[in-house]
Design an enzyme around this catalytic site. Sequence first.
Site, mmCIF file in Angstrom:
data_model
loop_
_atom_site.group_PDB
_atom_site.id
_atom_site.type_symbol
_atom_site.label_atom_id
_atom_site.label_comp_id
_atom_site.label_asym_id
_atom_site.label_seq_id
_atom_site.Cartn_x
_atom_site.Cartn_y
_atom_site.Cartn_z
ATOM 1 N N ASP A 344 0.838 -1.194 0.000
ATOM 2 C CA ASP A 344 0.000 0.000 0.000
ATOM 3 C C ASP A 344 0.876 1.248 0.000
ATOM 4 O OD1 ASP A 344 -2.677 1.288 0.450
ATOM 5 O OD2 ASP A 344 -1.678 1.954 2.285
ATOM 6 N N GLU A 373 1.708 -0.416 -5.025
ATOM 7 C CA GLU A 373 0.792 0.672 -5.342
ATOM 8 C C GLU A 373 1.702 1.889 -5.506
ATOM 9 O OE1 GLU A 373 -3.384 2.486 -3.692
ATOM 10 O OE2 GLU A 373 -1.766 2.252 -2.251
#
Length: 676
Positions: A344, A373
Amino acid sequence: MTTQTPEKTLETGRPWPLGSRWDGAGVNFALFSAHAARVELCLFDGGQERRLTLPGRTDQIWHGYLPGARPGLRYGYRVYGPEEGKACAAVPGNRFAPQHLLLDPYARELAGDRQLFQADSGTGAAPAWALLTSRVADPTSFDWGNDAPPDIPLADSVIYEIHVKGATQMHPDVPEAQRGTYAGLTSPAMLQHFKKLGVTALELLPVHAFIDEPRLASSGLKNYWGYNTLAFFAPESRYAGGEQPVIDEFRTMVRTLHREGIEIILDVVFNHTAESDESGPTLSFRGIDNVSYYRLPADDPMRYENFSGCGNTLNLTHPRVLQLVMDALRYWVEEMHIDGFRFDLATALTRESAFLAAIRQDPVLQRVKLIAEPWDLGMDGYRLGRFPPGWSEWNDRFRDDVRAFWLTGEAGIGALAQRLAGSSEVFRHDGRLPQAGINFITAHDGFTLRDLVSYRHKHNAANGEGNRDGHSHNFSSNCGVEGDSDDPVVNECRRRLQRALLATLFAAQGVPMLQGGDEIGRTQRGNNNAYCQDNPLTWIDWTRVDSELFDFTAGLIALRKRLPHLRRRAWLTGRSAACGRRDVIWLHAEGREMRQDDWQATPSGVQQNMLGCLLDDAAGKLLLLFNRGADAQNFVLPTGRWQMLCDTAADVPFAERSMCGCTTLAGRSVQWLRQD
């Protein structure tokens, strides 16, 4: 496991490994703090707290050994800072607070009440979280048997993003005690679904132990997604059924899925922690060594740099913090048998740190799937395509361009061609392969597939933020009616668009990712930021399954597995190979090769609606045809006889038939044809 009463005094022990480690005769405790003056180990046995000062200090590691201690022992730390006038006392940013019981950053298990911020304000009693503790884990309690990773090549992977609880909480065929749990994911009903669908990997939303933010708790909401990590080594206990220890239930899930040939990828959050900003709770890192663990502004070190948007950013420029992350990743691979990670806000991990270099040389982590990400909220935070070889990245450009092509007309056939070719202009460098791009239409953050074609606007009022949260520009379409509709024309438009979007996803070079529930028509009623909705809005409703859409999605995945053209290990070039074939030719609806001016809009701004992609390799020719217009259009086929493999607009989409000369594409449809 029951605990054995330990000795009352600590031996010096050793500074490694960090955390608590049982050796069969006792437990060694080791905690990093560069700026502490004293550290107390707090033991909880029979409801009483007993404090013992850690006697050893080696290279900023505080340590001690407790003879007779065993797995199951609950413990925590109280960390004292230097007194005024002493060394380190005036270090800006210190937040030592020995009144707070602190969790071990290396804790494998947690125990106690995790419902924060529920103090008895009338009596002044300690808040419920004061007795949230770490617990010594038993490293020998699980038998993996002959477990082995499926080791599926990225080129052959189909990723299925799913929430552990939401996947099974409403499934009538999952035993009630297993609903919402790790065990539920491996119930016969779920295994049958995964296998019939054809996915190769489950990407689980965060399963590291996490907490609900104060604002959510006070509003009666919960952090459903789990991006608020409390302990990086401990699996979340709220997803455990209770029939076996949390760690063992998690491992059983992994072992069972591996036996079915399904990999597990964890969505991990190392960019920030649950301690939030300067007004947040002191639970672990902040009270242990705030200056080391977090990035602090030089001009105001009592605040936090916030590249995550969640209040703080972990400081991976510090070697001990980087070690924490690396140790956690290796733990999940070596001891929990995880097959990969999705990071993330991965950009936050790379800022001025050695994170990427550490990953690249690590012999354990080199062999697992690494997915970034590739952005955060800081300056120069958007870094799509800038990760090194060995990494894949969430390709939001694929998401936006494919949505814009089919739903809003804001992207043309040129953008579609780039995405079908694996976004080579983004990822083709340094020897990277098409699998560097993880292609997706939807993910947990945003609309579901059904909502994408049912809502033009977000409907997030239930989140309590005045509908200001979530993206406002979603490249979505409601097909003329906002929300549910009984109009057969509207519903047919939505049916065709969902199929066309899915057919584009599975036709593109790269790695496809499907959001869990999209294959059966899951809706969140237009909420595109349902992070705090732990209720039927986000849980998959298995009593309302679009079986036609499921069969269609499974059929596309099965076709993709049959067709090596869609799983290439090399980039498309358009040039002739030694065998005389051109690996890709872009075709006009008239059957000729696209010319330069064909890619452009007309002077009046009208864009072409149709495109053909002819892939040619040793397995034969595969022709992909796209018509985003509302009306049916003819497409002249290349010479020879062609076998229709898929027609997304047809009532029986995978009915194979032979044809030549010309084909008619219905409005908003895709066709796949093959010629051996």
